[in-house]
Write a protein that holds these residues in place. Structure first.
Motif, PDB file in Angstrom:
ATOM      1  N   THR A 256      -3.514  11.849   2.133  1.00  0.00           N
ATOM      2  CA  THR A 256      -4.470  10.828   2.578  1.00  0.00           C
ATOM      3  C   THR A 256      -5.898  11.241   2.245  1.00  0.00           C
ATOM      4  OG1 THR A 256      -3.030  10.109   4.377  1.00  0.00           O
ATOM      5  CG2 THR A 256      -5.370   9.597   4.591  1.00  0.00           C
ATOM      6  N   ARG A 257      -6.240  12.484   2.509  1.00  0.00           N
ATOM      7  CA  ARG A 257      -7.581  12.985   2.183  1.00  0.00           C
ATOM      8  C   ARG A 257      -7.857  12.901   0.691  1.00  0.00           C
ATOM      9  NH1 ARG A 257      -7.955  17.144  -1.115  1.00  0.00           N
ATOM     10  NH2 ARG A 257      -6.393  18.277   0.123  1.00  0.00           N
ATOM     11  N   TRP A 258      -6.886  13.358  -0.107  1.00  0.00           N
ATOM     12  CA  TRP A 258      -7.028  13.321  -1.572  1.00  0.00           C
ATOM     13  C   TRP A 258      -7.148  11.892  -2.079  1.00  0.00           C
ATOM     14  CZ3 TRP A 258      -2.809  11.362  -4.561  1.00  0.00           C
ATOM     15  CH2 TRP A 258      -2.977  11.429  -5.951  1.00  0.00           C
ATOM     16  N   TRP A 259      -6.275  11.005  -1.603  1.00  0.00           N
ATOM     17  CA  TRP A 259      -6.281   9.635  -2.103  1.00  0.00           C
ATOM     18  C   TRP A 259      -7.560   8.908  -1.715  1.00  0.00           C
ATOM     19  CZ3 TRP A 259      -4.629   7.181  -5.944  1.00  0.00           C
ATOM     20  CH2 TRP A 259      -4.628   5.789  -5.986  1.00  0.00           C
ATOM     21  N   ASN A 260      -8.032   9.126  -0.501  1.00  0.00           N
ATOM     22  CA  ASN A 260      -9.286   8.505  -0.082  1.00  0.00           C
ATOM     23  C   ASN A 260     -10.441   8.971  -0.959  1.00  0.00           C
ATOM     24  OD1 ASN A 260      -8.070   7.083   1.977  1.00  0.00           O
ATOM     25  ND2 ASN A 260      -8.608   8.547   3.576  1.00  0.00           N
ATOM     26  N   ASP A 261     -10.415  10.242  -1.322  1.00  0.00           N
ATOM     27  CA  ASP A 261     -11.444  10.806  -2.199  1.00  0.00           C
ATOM     28  C   ASP A 261     -11.379  10.155  -3.583  1.00  0.00           C
ATOM     29  OD1 ASP A 261     -12.449  12.619  -4.320  1.00  0.00           O
ATOM     30  OD2 ASP A 261     -12.865  14.002  -2.693  1.00  0.00           O
TER      31      ASP A 261
ATOM     32  N   SER B 105      -9.817   7.347  -4.672  1.00  0.00           N
ATOM     33  CA  SER B 105      -9.961   5.882  -4.736  1.00  0.00           C
ATOM     34  C   SER B 105     -11.306   5.381  -4.231  1.00  0.00           C
ATOM     35  CB  SER B 105      -8.833   5.218  -3.945  1.00  0.00           C
ATOM     36  OG  SER B 105      -8.855   5.624  -2.590  1.00  0.00           O
ATOM     37  N   SER B 106     -12.135   6.276  -3.679  1.00  0.00           N
ATOM     38  CA  SER B 106     -13.454   5.845  -3.222  1.00  0.00           C
ATOM     39  C   SER B 106     -14.586   6.393  -4.082  1.00  0.00           C
ATOM     40  CB  SER B 106     -13.677   6.263  -1.762  1.00  0.00           C
ATOM     41  OG  SER B 106     -13.700   7.679  -1.628  1.00  0.00           O
TER      42      SER B 106
ATOM     43  N   ALA C 117      -0.355   4.511   1.793  1.00  0.00           N
ATOM     44  CA  ALA C 117      -0.674   4.517   3.223  1.00  0.00           C
ATOM     45  C   ALA C 117       0.330   5.352   4.015  1.00  0.00           C
ATOM     46  CB  ALA C 117      -0.694   3.089   3.762  1.00  0.00           C
TER      47      ALA C 117
ATOM     48  N   ASN D  95       0.845  -1.192   0.000  1.00  0.00           N
ATOM     49  CA  ASN D  95       0.000   0.000   0.000  1.00  0.00           C
ATOM     50  C   ASN D  95       0.882   1.245   0.000  1.00  0.00           C
ATOM     51  OD1 ASN D  95      -1.961   1.921   0.186  1.00  0.00           O
ATOM     52  ND2 ASN D  95      -2.999   1.024   1.950  1.00  0.00           N
TER      53      ASN D  95
END
Length: 221
Positions: free
Chosen positions: A194-199, A201-202, A187, A184
């Motif tokens: 982290t905020r951008w990637w979560n947005d 990839s989700s 991670a 990962n």
């Protein structure tokens, strides 16, 4: 009206995954043409006549043949600009910032992720030992690049500005596949990354592609 033909492998990853994501975000109807690479479908004379490198992905838009995933994504985003999610800005300054962000991904992120994929995934699948020094260095270099992303994303929502674009989408080519295999690479980064990637990839279109595969095909990666 002729339907776009999308030549792809069987899982929503790599360049094929990017195009599938654009097709979903733009709500573009298409016919999936599965290229069985294990059987060498991509090296037949008929296929190479269309794609001289004998690779996937490729599209056939009513006789207009186009290969290379990022070129295809740009073509679809601009041809269907009035459908679904806007993926390329139209004003000159915003488009310039988008192209800057796309260049950042291609020059700084993609090459290092490619090295990690080679050492951590492809060699394993071919029963070859990874070069641990190369793998460690690539991960370290990528971490340094993502430190710069952290700075950029501290003042804007996405890599090219405050709207989601192809520049963000392009990051989905291999990072999720690496995470599935225990690497990962996104991670434990800074809060903005982290905020951008979560947005990114989700997004519902991506989550559905990972669950169902490219329409009509179950994902196997």
């Amino acid at each position: 009206m002729p339907v776009l033909k999308f030549y792809s492998w069987s899982y929503a990853a790599g360049g094929c995954g990017l195009i599938a994501m654009v097709l979903a975000e733009k709500q573009i109807p298409f016919e999936l043409v599965l290229v069985d690479m294990a059987k060498g479908d991509h090296k037949t004379p008929e296929y190479v006549a269309k794609h001289p490198f004998g690779q996937v992905p490729m599209i056939d838009d009513d006789g207009f043949i186009l290969y290379e995933s990022r070129a295809i994504c740009r073509y679809l985003a601009e041809k269907y600009a009035d459908r679904g999610t806007p993926l390329i800005p139209t004003s000159l300054p915003a488009k310039a910032l988008f192209e800057q962000a796309a260049s950042i991904e291609f020059a700084n992120f993609h090459p290092l992720v490619g090295k990690i994929m080679l050492e951590a995934i492809y060699k394993m699948h071919n029963n070859l030992p990874p070069d641990e020094a190369v793998l460690t260095q690539a991960k370290s270099d990528l971490a340094a690049k993502l430190d710069v992303y952290e700075v950029i994303l501290s003042t804007q929502n996405y890599l090219g500005g405050n709207e989601f674009t192809l520049a963000d989408l392009f990051h989905l080519a291999f990072a999720p596949s690496l995470a599935q295999q225990g690497h990962n690479i996104m991670a434990d980064r800074g809060p903005n990354v982290t905020r951008w990637w979560n947005d990114v990839s989700s997004r519902p279109s991506w989550v559905k592609l990972q669950a169902d595969g490219i329409p009509g095909i179950k994902s196997t990666m």
